[in-house]
Design an enzyme around this catalytic site. Sequence first.
Site, PDB file in Angstrom:
ATOM      1  N   ASP A  46      50.322  53.167  74.021  1.00  0.00           N
ATOM      2  CA  ASP A  46      51.215  51.935  74.180  1.00  0.00           C
ATOM      3  C   ASP A  46      50.783  51.071  73.047  1.00  0.00           C
ATOM      4  O   ASP A  46      50.323  50.031  73.596  1.00  0.00           O
ATOM      5  CB  ASP A  46      50.991  51.499  75.637  1.00  0.00           C
ATOM      6  CG  ASP A  46      52.328  50.449  75.994  1.00  0.00           C
ATOM      7  OD1 ASP A  46      53.056  50.344  74.843  1.00  0.00           O
ATOM      8  OD2 ASP A  46      52.193  49.927  77.000  1.00  0.00           O
ATOM      9  N   ARG A  85      56.821  40.272  77.131  1.00  0.00           N
ATOM     10  CA  ARG A  85      56.240  40.429  75.840  1.00  0.00           C
ATOM     11  C   ARG A  85      56.675  39.651  74.855  1.00  0.00           C
ATOM     12  O   ARG A  85      56.610  40.102  73.715  1.00  0.00           O
ATOM     13  CB  ARG A  85      55.813  41.797  75.705  1.00  0.00           C
ATOM     14  CG  ARG A  85      55.531  42.945  76.835  1.00  0.00           C
ATOM     15  CD  ARG A  85      54.389  42.551  77.468  1.00  0.00           C
ATOM     16  NE  ARG A  85      54.102  43.369  78.596  1.00  0.00           N
ATOM     17  CZ  ARG A  85      53.228  43.291  79.574  1.00  0.00           C
ATOM     18  NH1 ARG A  85      52.355  42.079  79.643  1.00  0.00           N
ATOM     19  NH2 ARG A  85      53.175  44.022  80.636  1.00  0.00           N
ATOM     20  N   TRP A 122      46.975  54.042  85.523  1.00  0.00           N
ATOM     21  CA  TRP A 122      47.587  53.799  84.520  1.00  0.00           C
ATOM     22  C   TRP A 122      47.257  54.485  83.306  1.00  0.00           C
ATOM     23  O   TRP A 122      47.992  54.681  82.279  1.00  0.00           O
ATOM     24  CB  TRP A 122      47.366  52.125  83.931  1.00  0.00           C
ATOM     25  CG  TRP A 122      48.260  51.334  85.015  1.00  0.00           C
ATOM     26  CD1 TRP A 122      47.685  50.679  86.093  1.00  0.00           C
ATOM     27  CD2 TRP A 122      49.844  50.852  85.054  1.00  0.00           C
ATOM     28  NE1 TRP A 122      48.726  50.009  86.687  1.00  0.00           N
ATOM     29  CE2 TRP A 122      49.952  50.051  86.118  1.00  0.00           C
ATOM     30  CE3 TRP A 122      50.543  51.380  84.193  1.00  0.00           C
ATOM     31  CZ2 TRP A 122      51.221  49.490  86.317  1.00  0.00           C
ATOM     32  CZ3 TRP A 122      51.907  50.888  84.457  1.00  0.00           C
ATOM     33  CH2 TRP A 122      52.162  49.795  85.604  1.00  0.00           C
ATOM     34  N   GLU A 161      57.372  53.480  84.437  1.00  0.00           N
ATOM     35  CA  GLU A 161      56.757  52.373  85.025  1.00  0.00           C
ATOM     36  C   GLU A 161      57.606  51.775  86.126  1.00  0.00           C
ATOM     37  O   GLU A 161      58.268  50.570  86.079  1.00  0.00           O
ATOM     38  CB  GLU A 161      56.775  51.289  83.878  1.00  0.00           C
ATOM     39  CG  GLU A 161      55.678  51.871  82.772  1.00  0.00           C
ATOM     40  CD  GLU A 161      55.499  50.971  81.541  1.00  0.00           C
ATOM     41  OE1 GLU A 161      56.601  50.039  81.562  1.00  0.00           O
ATOM     42  OE2 GLU A 161      54.127  50.910  81.204  1.00  0.00           O
ATOM     43  N   ASN A 184      63.519  47.271  80.548  1.00  0.00           N
ATOM     44  CA  ASN A 184      63.601  47.383  82.042  1.00  0.00           C
ATOM     45  C   ASN A 184      64.916  46.797  82.182  1.00  0.00           C
ATOM     46  O   ASN A 184      64.934  45.531  82.551  1.00  0.00           O
ATOM     47  CB  ASN A 184      62.396  46.773  82.498  1.00  0.00           C
ATOM     48  CG  ASN A 184      61.238  47.337  82.042  1.00  0.00           C
ATOM     49  OD1 ASN A 184      60.886  48.465  82.045  1.00  0.00           O
ATOM     50  ND2 ASN A 184      60.207  46.667  81.240  1.00  0.00           N
ATOM     51  N   GLU A 207      59.373  54.014  67.265  1.00  0.00           N
ATOM     52  CA  GLU A 207      59.368  52.851  67.985  1.00  0.00           C
ATOM     53  C   GLU A 207      58.163  51.961  67.348  1.00  0.00           C
ATOM     54  O   GLU A 207      56.943  52.665  67.755  1.00  0.00           O
ATOM     55  CB  GLU A 207      59.505  52.936  69.351  1.00  0.00           C
ATOM     56  CG  GLU A 207      59.754  51.422  70.160  1.00  0.00           C
ATOM     57  CD  GLU A 207      59.941  51.697  71.673  1.00  0.00           C
ATOM     58  OE1 GLU A 207      60.655  52.133  72.052  1.00  0.00           O
ATOM     59  OE2 GLU A 207      59.325  50.865  72.346  1.00  0.00           O
ATOM     60  N   GLU A 257      52.016  42.515  71.298  1.00  0.00           N
ATOM     61  CA  GLU A 257      51.710  42.516  72.814  1.00  0.00           C
ATOM     62  C   GLU A 257      49.996  42.886  72.909  1.00  0.00           C
ATOM     63  O   GLU A 257      49.539  42.146  73.394  1.00  0.00           O
ATOM     64  CB  GLU A 257      52.422  43.669  73.244  1.00  0.00           C
ATOM     65  CG  GLU A 257      51.963  43.956  74.850  1.00  0.00           C
ATOM     66  CD  GLU A 257      52.779  45.119  75.444  1.00  0.00           C
ATOM     67  OE1 GLU A 257      53.566  45.503  74.647  1.00  0.00           O
ATOM     68  OE2 GLU A 257      52.434  45.521  76.678  1.00  0.00           O
TER      69      GLU A 257
END
Length: 849
Positions: free
Chosen positions: A391, A189, A568, A312, A231, A413, A419
């Site tokens: 998100d 992203r 999702w 995820e 990740n 956050e 994004e």
Amino acid sequence: MRRFHLLHMAVYGALLFLGLGAKCARAETGADAWLRYLPLEKNAARKYARLPASVVALGDSPVLGSAKSELIRGIRGMLARPLREENSLPHESAIILGTVSALQTAAPTFLEHVDFHGDGFLLATVQLHGVAYFVVTSTSERGVLYGVFALLSRIARGESVSALRETQQPEAPIRWVDQWDNLDGRIERGYAGASIFFENGNVRADLTRAADYARLLASVGINGCAINNVNANPHVLEDSFLPQLARVADVFRPWGVQLSISVDLSSPKVIGGLDTFDPADPNVAEWWKKKVNDIYRLIPDFAGVVVKADSEGRLGPATYARTPADAAKVIARALAPHGGIVFYRAFVYNHHLDWRDPTNDRAKAAYDIFNPLDGKFDDNVIIQIKHGPIDFQVREPVSPLFSGLEKTNEAIELQVTQEYTGQQRHLCFLPPMWKEVLDFDMHAGERRTPVKDIVAGKTFHRPFGGFVAVVNVGMDANWLGHPLAMANLYGYGRLAWNPDLDSTAIAEEWARLSFGNDPAVVQTIAAMLLASWPIYESYTGPLGAGTLTDILGSHFGPGVESSERNGWGQWHRADHHGIGMDRTAATGSGYVDQYRAPVAKMYESLDSTPDELLLFFHHVPYTHVLHSGKTVIQQIYDSHYAGAEAAARLVQQWESLKGQVDEERYQAVLRRLEYQAGHAIVWRDAVCNWFFQISGIVDQHRRVGHYSGRIEAEAMYLEDYLPFEVVPRETASGGKAVECAPPAEKCSAAFRFDGAAGRYEMDVEYFDQSNGKSKFRVLVSDQVVDEWIADDRLPATKPGGDSSTRRRIFGLVLRPGDHIRIEGVPDGEEHAALDYVEIHALPEGSTRP
Ligand code: GCU
């Protein structure tokens, strides 16, 4: 010619030297961001004539060294004055940089009282033995550095510094950024080039940009940075990698930015050779302890780690039926002796939800998982909570988890990298959105309990807490791709420091620092910034339905249905009759009950839910009448048309600054705004057509499906171009386009112009993919009027909403019967696809070329 050029340059250079050059003479890449330190105009500079001529830093640490060199650099740049460096307190006026304790050692009577702490600082003129010193002090060295940046910012913005006494105290100890950089150099992203930290599996040899980044972060008070993707690649913790991380910490250190990394919970097994990563296993605990000790041996000021687990596809404690508290504890205990912190992300959810079950709701996940664990996290653990429950959508309510943890540290956050908000190709200034979140009263106590107080640890008296933003700057010279997108990084830093600041003040500050103090420039840029989030929202994600983008792919262009019928959980549940997620307690998923009673009550009722969040909380028929008096469907149509028009106006606003800002950034911004205006129409048409198809309700104003001056490519006279269906169909006009597929090497699409003679602008809508560089030419009666190469870096490998791009040709003189031909030459997988052409008369008196 060449001689003339040289002479011209010499004169130009001399003018610049004499300070007589045009105010926008210097070309700028944007690399300096808001730290440009350009010479102030004479009058403005006079204000600072009484600023001392020397500087002394009481101490020689790297941070104080940065403070001193930054001050010298800034004063030299803006006031054309060299600051003399002294080694000890001189007996004449000087700027003194030092901590409170250093000042007290130098002269015990220097400061009578100190009303700041931690990274807070004081800028003040202080009299000592009849000498006026200008003091920049803090209880921490980092605070001194922040004070220097604040002083330079004042000067750059033309604010007075004489007889100054200013104390600033940051709201919270945690003011961090995360980067989602992969070790191979790509950024998840990220929209501005490759990683500034990593390349080919290693830390870059040249970390100049990383050091420059740390300086930028420090200038807005950011004190921590996690440099790799959440990740996380377990390799980052290999013994051989740790010295490489230490090199990044070394370039951060002089700027008071502490290094952090994201870690993968399965590391003890994947790289540690254990047969488990069960957090309750003593061998696993031992592994983390040893690993953390090794890190601190190399990086004594290491800040801690970020954890994304059971989310995820990431492995986590669920593998062993353990909780996030168990997982956080094992790392927290290893870090605690060193003062390190664990940021455990609350972004944990099941992405294989059964969409058929109306009680399933991804928005509930974070609260369901973390609220029962309140009080079970160690004091050096912070739960890092995305501002909304889904998100980073263009509009979401505030996460209910903020009021769901009273005995646990929290950080909010936010996302600077855009994004879901246009990926720095669309202008979207986010501080107004963040302010709504930060100021939102969670009703978690007797008095007001806005989110900003909760995360700062004030409401529930927590020792730690604060702010994190995902930034994802890259190697592009201007850091974020769009020169104006840096306002988001600046705004984030300012709000993390002081969440009470208002968005207008932030926008103006940033505009001054980044483009100078000309009031017309400042007002125009600030106005554009402040309008931009509502504009983006209005053509991408109406009424709280979420950003209607391709959620399974790029998260960039329109993809209205991509969220539906999959696991999702970003559902908007639009069908033939209505739209929206029913999250009420009475008839829906029950999500509203995660809020404290007054908030739950507001969202439970259709009447008290604000229009902009209606579809987040309620499923309603398209004919439902909003508080505004419009039906839902008409609001969808109207907002998309209004949004696209407002995006076009941004171009005009920016054009009013031609010659007022440097040409390089002027052109860079103009290109992005032109692109945005074109892409806003792609969004408008895709969303409106999709809803028209599914609802069958016509637009009261008859715009949807009717496009004056539009000629579909598939309706043109085609030579070698072949029509095809675009998927999803709403991302091309009429659902179809034409492509020049192999073996054809060149194709053309032609038509006769049948309007009146005059001057026109012509838009060619084509598809610019990343897997080829097709060439296009436009000819009017065999004369080439434009040609270009489709070589943008859009996130698309096929024709559709991500790749659809507008080429605007201005000032075209056309006569009835003119033969207009578009030629396309395909390249690689990109088949020079064309969607349509639109021709509009230029308004009388138009000044466009
Ligand atoms: C979003 C984003 C992912 C990211 C994730 C996260 O879903 O699309 O790329 O990994 O957020 O925040 O962990």
